[in-house]
Design a protein around this motif. Sequence first.
Motif, PDB file in Angstrom:
ATOM      1  N   LEU A  36     -30.750 -12.842  -6.932  1.00  0.00           N
ATOM      2  CA  LEU A  36     -31.906 -12.242  -7.596  1.00  0.00           C
ATOM      3  C   LEU A  36     -33.081 -13.203  -7.692  1.00  0.00           C
ATOM      4  O   LEU A  36     -34.230 -12.785  -7.653  1.00  0.00           O
ATOM      5  CB  LEU A  36     -31.524 -11.772  -9.001  1.00  0.00           C
ATOM      6  CG  LEU A  36     -30.704 -10.496  -9.084  1.00  0.00           C
ATOM      7  CD1 LEU A  36     -30.147 -10.304 -10.480  1.00  0.00           C
ATOM      8  CD2 LEU A  36     -31.564  -9.297  -8.684  1.00  0.00           C
ATOM      9  N   GLU A  61     -33.991  -7.782 -14.213  1.00  0.00           N
ATOM     10  CA  GLU A  61     -35.102  -7.790 -13.265  1.00  0.00           C
ATOM     11  C   GLU A  61     -35.503  -9.217 -12.950  1.00  0.00           C
ATOM     12  O   GLU A  61     -35.572 -10.065 -13.838  1.00  0.00           O
ATOM     13  CB  GLU A  61     -36.310  -7.040 -13.830  1.00  0.00           C
ATOM     14  CG  GLU A  61     -36.086  -5.557 -13.977  1.00  0.00           C
ATOM     15  CD  GLU A  61     -37.316  -4.818 -14.485  1.00  0.00           C
ATOM     16  OE1 GLU A  61     -38.424  -5.397 -14.453  1.00  0.00           O
ATOM     17  OE2 GLU A  61     -37.172  -3.667 -14.913  1.00  0.00           O
ATOM     18  N   LYS A  64     -37.948 -10.747  -7.562  1.00  0.00           N
ATOM     19  CA  LYS A  64     -37.629 -10.089  -6.298  1.00  0.00           C
ATOM     20  C   LYS A  64     -37.275  -8.613  -6.446  1.00  0.00           C
ATOM     21  O   LYS A  64     -37.654  -7.794  -5.627  1.00  0.00           O
ATOM     22  CB  LYS A  64     -36.432 -10.767  -5.621  1.00  0.00           C
ATOM     23  CG  LYS A  64     -36.663 -12.163  -5.134  1.00  0.00           C
ATOM     24  CD  LYS A  64     -35.397 -12.660  -4.466  1.00  0.00           C
ATOM     25  CE  LYS A  64     -35.482 -14.094  -4.031  1.00  0.00           C
ATOM     26  NZ  LYS A  64     -34.217 -14.540  -3.438  1.00  0.00           N
ATOM     27  N   ALA A  65     -36.464  -8.285  -7.478  1.00  0.00           N
ATOM     28  CA  ALA A  65     -35.915  -6.928  -7.572  1.00  0.00           C
ATOM     29  C   ALA A  65     -35.345  -6.659  -8.954  1.00  0.00           C
ATOM     30  O   ALA A  65     -35.150  -7.575  -9.748  1.00  0.00           O
ATOM     31  CB  ALA A  65     -34.795  -6.756  -6.538  1.00  0.00           C
ATOM     32  N   SER A  67     -31.943  -4.990 -10.806  1.00  0.00           N
ATOM     33  CA  SER A  67     -30.556  -4.746 -10.468  1.00  0.00           C
ATOM     34  C   SER A  67     -29.821  -4.157 -11.662  1.00  0.00           C
ATOM     35  O   SER A  67     -29.925  -4.678 -12.784  1.00  0.00           O
ATOM     36  CB  SER A  67     -29.895  -6.068 -10.060  1.00  0.00           C
ATOM     37  OG  SER A  67     -28.550  -5.853  -9.702  1.00  0.00           O
TER      38      SER A  67
END
Length: 126
Positions: A36, A61, A64-65, A67
């Motif tokens: 992450l 969070e 990058k993203a 999850s």
Amino acid sequence: MNIPTDLKYTESHEWVRLETDGLLTVGITEYAQDALGDIVFVELPQVGKTLTAGQDAAVVESVKAASDIYAPVAGTVVAVNQPTADAPDSINQDAYGAWLFKLKPADANAINGLLDADAYGKTTGN
């Protein structure tokens, strides 16, 4: 990569520690944290929420993203780690110390179905 042998793991990269009182402490693995990157936000489940195994329980969070974090076994959320939510980067510093929530498992033996350190290491190529 660090994979403590005293924990259990899921294929979706949650770690689980069986406490002496029978509760399960849940967090994300170092592998997940590395994937992450810098974690900037944590959404914890509500205390009292009943979860089924594999159900979305929390969200982490990063830059990058986002999850989803899944319940490793069925159970009821009995505690959350608000300090981790208040300082999400604590997961980057110590993935195995910055737990997310605690579950009272519906079945005390359900943890036996989770991966041990060796089996988890194989899923991550370690």
